[in-house]
Design a protein around this motif. Structure first.
Motif, PDB file in Angstrom:
ATOM      1  N   VAL A  29       2.591   0.800 -13.723  1.00 16.56           N
ATOM      2  CA  VAL A  29       1.965   1.616 -12.677  1.00 16.56           C
ATOM      3  C   VAL A  29       2.930   2.694 -12.204  1.00 16.56           C
ATOM      4  CG1 VAL A  29       1.027   1.585 -10.330  1.00 16.56           C
ATOM      5  CG2 VAL A  29       0.432  -0.257 -11.922  1.00 16.56           C
ATOM      6  N   LEU A  30       4.174   2.324 -11.949  1.00 15.85           N
ATOM      7  CA  LEU A  30       5.162   3.290 -11.470  1.00 15.85           C
ATOM      8  C   LEU A  30       5.444   4.386 -12.491  1.00 15.85           C
ATOM      9  CD1 LEU A  30       7.651   0.854  -9.714  1.00 15.85           C
ATOM     10  CD2 LEU A  30       6.103   2.487  -8.605  1.00 15.85           C
ATOM     11  N   THR A  38      -2.819   1.130  -8.711  1.00 12.61           N
ATOM     12  CA  THR A  38      -1.981   2.236  -8.240  1.00 12.61           C
ATOM     13  C   THR A  38      -1.797   2.242  -6.728  1.00 12.61           C
ATOM     14  OG1 THR A  38      -3.889   3.715  -8.143  1.00 12.61           O
ATOM     15  CG2 THR A  38      -2.578   3.725 -10.189  1.00 12.61           C
ATOM     16  N   LYS A  39      -2.694   1.620  -6.011  1.00 11.52           N
ATOM     17  CA  LYS A  39      -2.584   1.583  -4.555  1.00 11.52           C
ATOM     18  C   LYS A  39      -2.164   0.205  -4.037  1.00 11.52           C
ATOM     19  CE  LYS A  39      -5.941   5.266  -3.839  1.00 11.52           C
ATOM     20  NZ  LYS A  39      -5.007   6.285  -4.100  1.00 11.52           N
ATOM     21  N   HIS A  40      -1.664  -0.639  -4.915  1.00 10.15           N
ATOM     22  CA  HIS A  40      -1.263  -1.977  -4.494  1.00 10.15           C
ATOM     23  C   HIS A  40      -0.129  -1.886  -3.475  1.00 10.15           C
ATOM     24  CE1 HIS A  40      -0.058  -6.143  -4.512  1.00 10.15           C
ATOM     25  NE2 HIS A  40      -1.175  -6.422  -5.159  1.00 10.15           N
ATOM     26  N   ARG A  47       8.271   2.597  -4.533  1.00 11.07           N
ATOM     27  CA  ARG A  47       8.089   4.052  -4.439  1.00 11.07           C
ATOM     28  C   ARG A  47       9.045   4.685  -3.442  1.00 11.07           C
ATOM     29  NH1 ARG A  47       2.034   3.008  -5.208  1.00 11.07           N
ATOM     30  NH2 ARG A  47       1.736   3.693  -7.363  1.00 11.07           N
ATOM     31  N   GLU A  48       9.544   3.902  -2.500  1.00  5.48           N
ATOM     32  CA  GLU A  48      10.489   4.417  -1.511  1.00  5.48           C
ATOM     33  C   GLU A  48      11.889   4.614  -2.088  1.00  5.48           C
ATOM     34  OE1 GLU A  48      10.173   1.501   1.581  1.00  5.48           O
ATOM     35  OE2 GLU A  48       8.298   2.356   2.362  1.00  5.48           O
ATOM     36  N   VAL A 139       7.729  -9.796   8.914  1.00  2.00           N
ATOM     37  CA  VAL A 139       7.073  -9.664   7.624  1.00  2.00           C
ATOM     38  C   VAL A 139       6.846  -8.178   7.342  1.00  2.00           C
ATOM     39  CG1 VAL A 139       4.940 -10.187   6.362  1.00  2.00           C
ATOM     40  CG2 VAL A 139       5.981 -11.924   7.834  1.00  2.00           C
ATOM     41  N   ALA A 140       7.018  -7.777   6.102  1.00  2.00           N
ATOM     42  CA  ALA A 140       6.876  -6.373   5.702  1.00  2.00           C
ATOM     43  C   ALA A 140       5.468  -5.844   5.983  1.00  2.00           C
ATOM     44  CB  ALA A 140       7.203  -6.221   4.225  1.00  2.00           C
ATOM     45  N   ALA A 141       5.382  -4.582   6.301  1.00  2.00           N
ATOM     46  CA  ALA A 141       4.094  -3.948   6.617  1.00  2.00           C
ATOM     47  C   ALA A 141       3.162  -3.959   5.404  1.00  2.00           C
ATOM     48  CB  ALA A 141       4.325  -2.519   7.102  1.00  2.00           C
ATOM     49  N   TRP A 142       3.724  -3.950   4.194  1.00  2.00           N
ATOM     50  CA  TRP A 142       2.889  -3.908   2.993  1.00  2.00           C
ATOM     51  C   TRP A 142       2.333  -5.280   2.619  1.00  2.00           C
ATOM     52  CZ3 TRP A 142       5.138  -7.333  -0.138  1.00  2.00           C
ATOM     53  CH2 TRP A 142       6.527  -7.477  -0.098  1.00  2.00           C
TER      54      TRP A 142
END
Length: 145
Positions: A29-30, A38-40, A47-48, A139-142
């Motif tokens: 995907v990357l 792609t939006k997972h 991506r950061e 916990v992470a925002a994602w």
């Protein structure tokens, strides 16, 4: 898709194989080689990074090392950008203590169901994957908790 923040030593055989396969998908995907996932949300942290494909290659490198140590044969040629110096990647990404705790409990439930013999490896305070450094936080925002 689950790309674990936990150290791969905690994963049972099924978890290690699944993480390898799912991280290879994330790598694809990357690299822009698939239209799915792609939006997972888990891809956000990759991506950061300044070099997302190289970062995920380093993650895969450490998974491969764990698999090799256990006698499994993961195909390292599937790593698109293998790290030339894996030590450069030690602890370069952050993961919150809250995220690690959530993943530890998630993995504990999986191990209880499918591999109870692997439970003793899961420490009370689990170490992160070598790519990550543990930092205070929630916990992470994602994360889809």
């Amino acid at each position: 898709m689950r790309v674990w923040s936990l150290h791969p030593r905690y994963l049972d055989a099924s978890g290690l194989v699944a993480c390898w396969r799912e991280t290879l998908l994330a790598q694809k995907v990357l690299r822009g080689l698939t239209r799915g996932y792609t939006k997972h949300p888990q891809l956000q942290r990759w991506r950061e990074q300044a070099e997302p494909v190289e970062a995920i290659g380093a993650y895969l490198h450490f998974l491969h090392a764990e698999a090799t140590a256990r006698g499994y044969r993961f195909d390292a040629s599937r790593i698109a950008v293998p790290p030339t110096n894996p030590d450069r990647w030690l602890g370069v990404m952050s993961v919150s203590e809250g995220q690690l705790a959530l993943e530890r409990e998630h993995l504990r439930a999986k191990l209880e169901a499918r591999s109870p013999e692997a439970l003793p490896r899961l420490d009370d305070v689990a170490l992160p994957h070598p790519l990550f450094a543990s930092v205070p936080g929630r916990v992470a925002a994602w994360e889809r908790a």
